[in-house]
Every structure is written in C-alpha cells, then in structure tokens.
Design a protein around this motif. Structure first.
Motif, mmCIF file in Angstrom:
data_model
loop_
_atom_site.group_PDB
_atom_site.id
_atom_site.type_symbol
_atom_site.label_atom_id
_atom_site.label_comp_id
_atom_site.label_asym_id
_atom_site.label_seq_id
_atom_site.Cartn_x
_atom_site.Cartn_y
_atom_site.Cartn_z
ATOM 1 N N SER A 3 40.423 49.424 13.236
ATOM 2 C CA SER A 3 40.139 49.430 14.724
ATOM 3 C C SER A 3 38.733 50.392 14.756
ATOM 4 O O SER A 3 38.498 51.290 14.032
ATOM 5 C CB SER A 3 41.169 50.050 15.472
ATOM 6 O OG SER A 3 41.367 51.330 15.499
ATOM 7 N N LYS A 4 37.955 50.038 15.798
ATOM 8 C CA LYS A 4 36.799 50.496 16.202
ATOM 9 C C LYS A 4 36.731 50.985 17.717
ATOM 10 O O LYS A 4 37.241 50.037 18.403
ATOM 11 C CB LYS A 4 35.698 49.455 15.938
ATOM 12 C CG LYS A 4 34.357 50.306 16.377
ATOM 13 C CD LYS A 4 33.113 48.913 16.281
ATOM 14 C CE LYS A 4 31.891 49.319 16.828
ATOM 15 N NZ LYS A 4 30.989 48.355 16.617
ATOM 16 N N ASN A 5 36.506 52.213 18.095
ATOM 17 C CA ASN A 5 36.505 52.926 19.349
ATOM 18 C C ASN A 5 35.530 52.456 20.178
ATOM 19 O O ASN A 5 34.490 52.698 19.428
ATOM 20 C CB ASN A 5 36.648 54.134 19.424
ATOM 21 C CG ASN A 5 37.053 54.970 20.775
ATOM 22 O OD1 ASN A 5 36.831 54.110 21.556
ATOM 23 N ND2 ASN A 5 37.258 56.131 20.631
ATOM 24 N N LEU A 6 35.364 51.768 21.086
ATOM 25 C CA LEU A 6 34.200 51.218 21.785
ATOM 26 C C LEU A 6 33.839 51.844 23.155
ATOM 27 O O LEU A 6 32.713 52.070 23.409
ATOM 28 C CB LEU A 6 34.551 49.490 22.168
ATOM 29 C CG LEU A 6 34.950 48.513 21.285
ATOM 30 C CD1 LEU A 6 35.363 47.027 21.527
ATOM 31 C CD2 LEU A 6 33.571 48.337 20.119
ATOM 32 N N LEU A 7 34.716 52.447 23.660
ATOM 33 C CA LEU A 7 34.618 53.019 25.011
ATOM 34 C C LEU A 7 35.775 53.742 25.232
ATOM 35 O O LEU A 7 36.961 53.388 25.029
ATOM 36 C CB LEU A 7 34.334 51.911 25.906
ATOM 37 C CG LEU A 7 33.907 52.128 27.461
ATOM 38 C CD1 LEU A 7 32.441 52.700 27.456
ATOM 39 C CD2 LEU A 7 33.676 51.067 28.512
#
Length: 193
Positions: A93-97
């Motif tokens: 997972s990638k934290n976007l905001l």
C-alpha cells in the motif's frame, strides 16, 4: 456542479457511471463511534489472503490493479487515503493523503477507466466532513491531484460529503454536490486542510 478535467488528461472510453462498494462510506458521526472493519483480499487461485485493518470505505479499480481505501484511526491519530497495488506481486500500500482528523468519502472509479474521484478533507469536532476537496487519482502512475478546492476556488461554498461523485458517460466530467458552508465555530472562518 460539474468539473471538466484539466487539459492533457487522456479521454477515457465512454462508459456509464456505476455504483461501487463505496456506498457504505457515508458520514455516520465521529470516527470514534464508527465501526472499524477489516477488508480481506483473497487470491482465489492459491488461497492466500491479505488483510487491511480498520478500513472505512474502499473501491476496487476496474482493471483489477488495486484498491483505493480509507484507513480509519482512533481520535487524535492520523487517517489516510491509500492505494493498494495488487498487480505488482505481493500487495503493497501507498499512503496518498492524510493527517489528523482526515476524512474521505465517495471513492468512485470511472467504469473501464484508470481514474478515480475522491472527496477528501477533515472532520470537524462533531465528526462531520469539513473543507472537502475533489481529488483525482490516476492508477497508471499512482498520482493524486486536487481538482476542486472550494475553500480557495469558491468562497462560501462547500462540497457535500453526503453525495458520491458521479462520472459522465463520456468520462470527461465529474458531477459533485455543493452546498453553502456553515460558519465555523468561533470566528466564522474555515480552517484549510
């Protein structure tokens, strides 16, 4: 209200808007009172599972390439909008905001496209969405950009967190619901995200 996508955004193939699993993502009061759920992703070919704890609203990309989801937290902690890539081997997972009192809702994918519309902002002290902006996520490069920020672009107007953005049939517009902003407690000014 309708928003035209910025110049240079590739035209997706025509497709009708479709309701997604994000419909459970309507405001229901303060975060501390909202139930946290665990999203389980099972690979049917080999039976392996990947679990996302404390999710509060998600939508799978039509391509099957990943899932946009809201990571929920306890009061005072930072929440986030995250992208879970599924076609890259092991899910990552990638934290976007995100941030303190982070709130997002209305994750809506363009049917048969690579673009998703998301309403994101913060929660006020009563747990209601405040200062929401319209964001556009592009699955192809993992980018997230702000399309509409009423606090800067339309003083006195706010995006409604109770309505999910809807894509036009040609994919060239996103329809959003607007309302008059209630004055903030105290001095009547809004606090930006």
């Amino acid at each position: 209200c309708q928003c035209r996508l910025p110049e240079g955004t590739p035209e997706p193939p025509p497709a009708p808007p479709a309701p997604g699993p994000d419909s459970q993502d309507k405001p229901k009061g303060p975060k501390k009172d909202q139930p946290r759920s665990q999203l389980v992703i099972r690979n049917l070919a080999d039976g392996t599972e990947f679990r996302l704890p404390q999710t509060g609203g998600w939508a799978a990309a039509p391509s099957g390439g990943g899932i946009l989801f809201r990571q929920m937290v306890q009061a005072g902690e930072e929440g986030s909008l995250q992208w879970l890539a599924l076609k890259t081997g092991a899910p990552a997972s990638k934290n976007l905001l995100g941030g303190p009192d982070f709130y997002c809702t209305g994750i809506t994918w363009l049917e048969k496209g690579t673009l998703a519309a998301v309403l994101a902002g913060r929660e006020d002290s009563a747990g209601e969405p405040a200062n929401l902006a319209l964001w556009l996520f592009d699955e192809r490069d993992g980018s997230l950009r702000k399309l509409v920020d009423p606090a800067a672009d339309m003083p006195g107007r706010c995006l409604s967190g109770k309505e999910t953005p809807v894509w036009s049939k040609d994919g060239g517009r996103v329809f959003i619901s607007m309302k008059a902003c209630p004055p903030a407690p105290g001095n009547g000014e809004k606090t930006p995200l």
